[in-house]
Motif scaffolding. Structure first.
Motif, mmCIF file in Angstrom:
data_model
loop_
_atom_site.group_PDB
_atom_site.id
_atom_site.type_symbol
_atom_site.label_atom_id
_atom_site.label_comp_id
_atom_site.label_asym_id
_atom_site.label_seq_id
_atom_site.Cartn_x
_atom_site.Cartn_y
_atom_site.Cartn_z
ATOM 1 N N GLU A 1 0.826 -1.210 0.000
ATOM 2 C CA GLU A 1 0.000 0.000 0.000
ATOM 3 C C GLU A 1 0.862 1.263 0.000
ATOM 4 O OE1 GLU A 1 -3.825 1.606 2.526
ATOM 5 O OE2 GLU A 1 -2.019 0.995 3.627
ATOM 6 N N ASP B 1 -8.824 2.351 -6.178
ATOM 7 C CA ASP B 1 -9.157 1.801 -4.861
ATOM 8 C C ASP B 1 -7.933 1.063 -4.321
ATOM 9 O OD1 ASP B 1 -9.962 0.192 -2.725
ATOM 10 O OD2 ASP B 1 -11.963 -0.115 -3.547
ATOM 11 N N GLU C 1 -8.460 -2.678 -3.000
ATOM 12 C CA GLU C 1 -8.704 -3.618 -4.096
ATOM 13 C C GLU C 1 -7.419 -3.941 -4.838
ATOM 14 O OE1 GLU C 1 -11.319 -3.878 -8.261
ATOM 15 O OE2 GLU C 1 -11.575 -2.188 -6.890
ATOM 16 N N ARG C 2 -6.607 -2.913 -5.101
ATOM 17 C CA ARG C 2 -5.376 -3.125 -5.857
ATOM 18 C C ARG C 2 -4.356 -3.916 -5.046
ATOM 19 N NH1 ARG C 2 -3.557 -4.453 -10.608
ATOM 20 N NH2 ARG C 2 -1.385 -3.845 -10.896
ATOM 21 N N ASN D 1 -4.884 -6.058 -2.638
ATOM 22 C CA ASN D 1 -5.335 -7.447 -2.539
ATOM 23 C C ASN D 1 -5.124 -8.197 -3.846
ATOM 24 O OD1 ASN D 1 -6.127 -7.243 0.138
ATOM 25 N ND2 ASN D 1 -8.218 -6.622 -0.362
ATOM 26 N N LYS D 2 -5.370 -7.514 -4.979
ATOM 27 C CA LYS D 2 -5.158 -8.175 -6.265
ATOM 28 C C LYS D 2 -3.683 -8.512 -6.467
ATOM 29 C CE LYS D 2 -5.615 -8.126 -11.212
ATOM 30 N NZ LYS D 2 -6.163 -7.534 -12.435
ATOM 31 N N ASP E 1 -6.655 -3.737 -15.186
ATOM 32 C CA ASP E 1 -7.208 -4.821 -14.419
ATOM 33 C C ASP E 1 -8.261 -5.535 -15.261
ATOM 34 O OD1 ASP E 1 -5.655 -4.298 -12.248
ATOM 35 O OD2 ASP E 1 -7.092 -2.974 -11.278
#
Length: 238
Positions: free
Chosen positions: A108, A119, A122-123, A125-126, A238
């Motif tokens: 992060e 976001d 979201e990024r 975690n991906k 994405d």
């Protein structure tokens, strides 16, 4: 299509007594978009020097470097800095994770530095899912193996969705099985996210993973070969 090209690049270092050391001589290479390019050679061959020039971390003493057709010599230092921060990602032999941050926080933090406007949760975690470490998101770096730490470094490098990732000897400190798994991650990133990857290595066992392989010896390109395969097109969505 090449996203980056060098034309007749030299890199010369001034030594004591007026002598000069040629780290690179007359280097012309093309880095294809959406592919894995490997710069192969022993220590001292010039592969890291070449990567630093391609990645806008250093400038050539002679010759030219073109990023999507634009000569980087005409860019200001601020422009180069912006490209490194937003369009490039870097993975080094020393992973340099922040020891007081969790795996999630390390990735992060890269988003915050780049000014990522999507976001972040979201990024992150991906990216952790892509490198197989989503379940370790709350762990500290010292709780991970060397291979896992390198995978976190890869997730951090791709978090801001760069077009090009540069990896300098990312497997040098890993055992052969872990090294293969790390390179397989790069292949998946090329195929799934369309990222262009440039990697240096001295490990001949990893050559089959590359789409294009340049061999360097004593600052010269001595060979180039390609492994035909279907590769992802340029892009990093994405």
């Amino acid at each position: 299509m090449n996203i980056i090209e060098t034309k007749n690049v030299d890199r010369v270092f001034d030594l004591a007594g007026g002598e000069k050391l040629y780290a690179l001589r007359d280097i012309s290479v093309g880095i294809p978009a959406g592919a894995l390019t490997i710069l192969k050679g022993p220590s001292g061959s010039g592969k890291t020097t070449l990567m630093n020039i391609i990645g806008a971390l250093d400038a050539p003493s002679a010759g030219s470097v073109l990023l999507e057709g634009r000569e980087t010599a005409g860019m200001t230092e601020d422009e180069k800095g912006m490209i490194r921060r937003k369009r490039f990602g870097f993975v080094f032999q020393s992973v340099s994770l922040i020891p007081i941050m969790t795996v999630y926080e390390n990735v992060e933090f890269a988003l915050r530095l780049s000014g990522y406007d999507g976001d972040p949760a979201e990024r992150v975690n991906k990216c952790l899912r892509l490198v197989g470490l989503l379940a370790r998101a709350d762990h500290m770096p010292q709780e991970l193996s060397g291979g896992e730490q390198q995978r976190v470094a890869i997730a951090r490098a791709i978090a801001h969705r760069p077009g090009v990732v540069f990896a300098d000897e990312p497997t040098a400190e890993l055992d052969s099985q872990t090294a293969v798994s790390v390179v397989n991650i790069f292949r998946e990133l090329v195929q799934e996210e369309g990222i262009t990857v440039v990697m240096t290595t001295h490990d001949t066992g990893l050559m089959e993973a590359g789409d294009r392989i340049y061999t360097l010896e004593d600052g010269h390109i001595t060979d180039m070969r390609e492994n035909p395969r279907e590769t992802a097109g340029p892009g990093n969505g994405d």
